[in-house]
Scaffold this motif. Sequence first.
Motif, PDB file in Angstrom:
ATOM      1  N   GLY A 146       0.816  -1.205   0.000  1.00 47.08           N
ATOM      2  CA  GLY A 146       0.000   0.000   0.000  1.00 47.08           C
ATOM      3  C   GLY A 146       0.851   1.258   0.000  1.00 47.08           C
ATOM      4  N   TRP A 192      -9.380 -10.204  -2.228  1.00 54.62           N
ATOM      5  CA  TRP A 192      -9.065  -8.888  -1.691  1.00 54.62           C
ATOM      6  C   TRP A 192     -10.369  -8.165  -1.386  1.00 54.62           C
ATOM      7  N   ARG A 210     -11.802  -4.366   0.668  1.00 57.62           N
ATOM      8  CA  ARG A 210     -11.348  -3.047   1.100  1.00 57.62           C
ATOM      9  C   ARG A 210     -12.403  -2.393   1.981  1.00 57.62           C
ATOM     10  N   ARG A 250     -16.762  -3.125   4.962  1.00 56.98           N
ATOM     11  CA  ARG A 250     -15.786  -3.837   4.152  1.00 56.98           C
ATOM     12  C   ARG A 250     -16.481  -4.392   2.912  1.00 56.98           C
ATOM     13  N   VAL A 262     -13.511  -6.863  -3.497  1.00 48.42           N
ATOM     14  CA  VAL A 262     -12.815  -6.251  -4.623  1.00 48.42           C
ATOM     15  C   VAL A 262     -12.555  -7.285  -5.720  1.00 48.42           C
ATOM     16  N   ASP A 319     -10.951   4.834  -4.635  1.00 49.39           N
ATOM     17  CA  ASP A 319     -10.295   3.572  -4.300  1.00 49.39           C
ATOM     18  C   ASP A 319      -9.570   3.643  -2.954  1.00 49.39           C
ATOM     19  N   TYR A 352      -6.920  -2.088   2.431  1.00 47.79           N
ATOM     20  CA  TYR A 352      -7.132  -3.289   1.632  1.00 47.79           C
ATOM     21  C   TYR A 352      -6.694  -4.517   2.432  1.00 47.79           C
ATOM     22  N   TYR A 353      -7.562  -5.515   2.442  1.00 46.22           N
ATOM     23  CA  TYR A 353      -7.316  -6.744   3.182  1.00 46.22           C
ATOM     24  C   TYR A 353      -7.315  -7.931   2.226  1.00 46.22           C
ATOM     25  N   CYS A 354      -6.388  -8.859   2.430  1.00 45.71           N
ATOM     26  CA  CYS A 354      -6.494 -10.126   1.717  1.00 45.71           C
ATOM     27  C   CYS A 354      -7.107 -11.150   2.663  1.00 45.71           C
TER      28      CYS A 354
END
Length: 125
Positions: A8, A35, A37, A44, A47, A89, A93-95
């Motif tokens: 990021g 992913w 976000r 949340r 994506v 955007d 961001y989370y995986c």
Amino acid sequence: VQLQASGGGLVQAGGSLRLSCLASERTGSNWRIAWFRQGPGKEREFVAVLRWDSSRTAYTDSVKGRFTISRDKAKNTVDLQMNSLKPEDTAVYYCAAGRTVIMSNERNVAAYHYWGQGTQVTVSS
């Protein structure tokens, strides 16, 4: 499985960033890596997702044509290439990973049992 997200940063509108999600161990062939976000004051949201064995992918409409999710089997990572970034955007961001995720619920937060710590993406106008 532990997930570590990275990549990021701060970028101007129209710029690009590449996020990477490193898994602590090999995931099975039926796993999905996604992913999500979360923007300021928002829930949340989904994506993109990739099925590990088939490389089948899916995207939310707002990022289609701009973002690409891909895997590197050798590195055990799933990357998110983000091009033509827009201020909207901006988010953390989370995986996420799950082995029981199916197509009908792959866009749902609750379907994933493993989450990375999140990485901040800020797009300035």
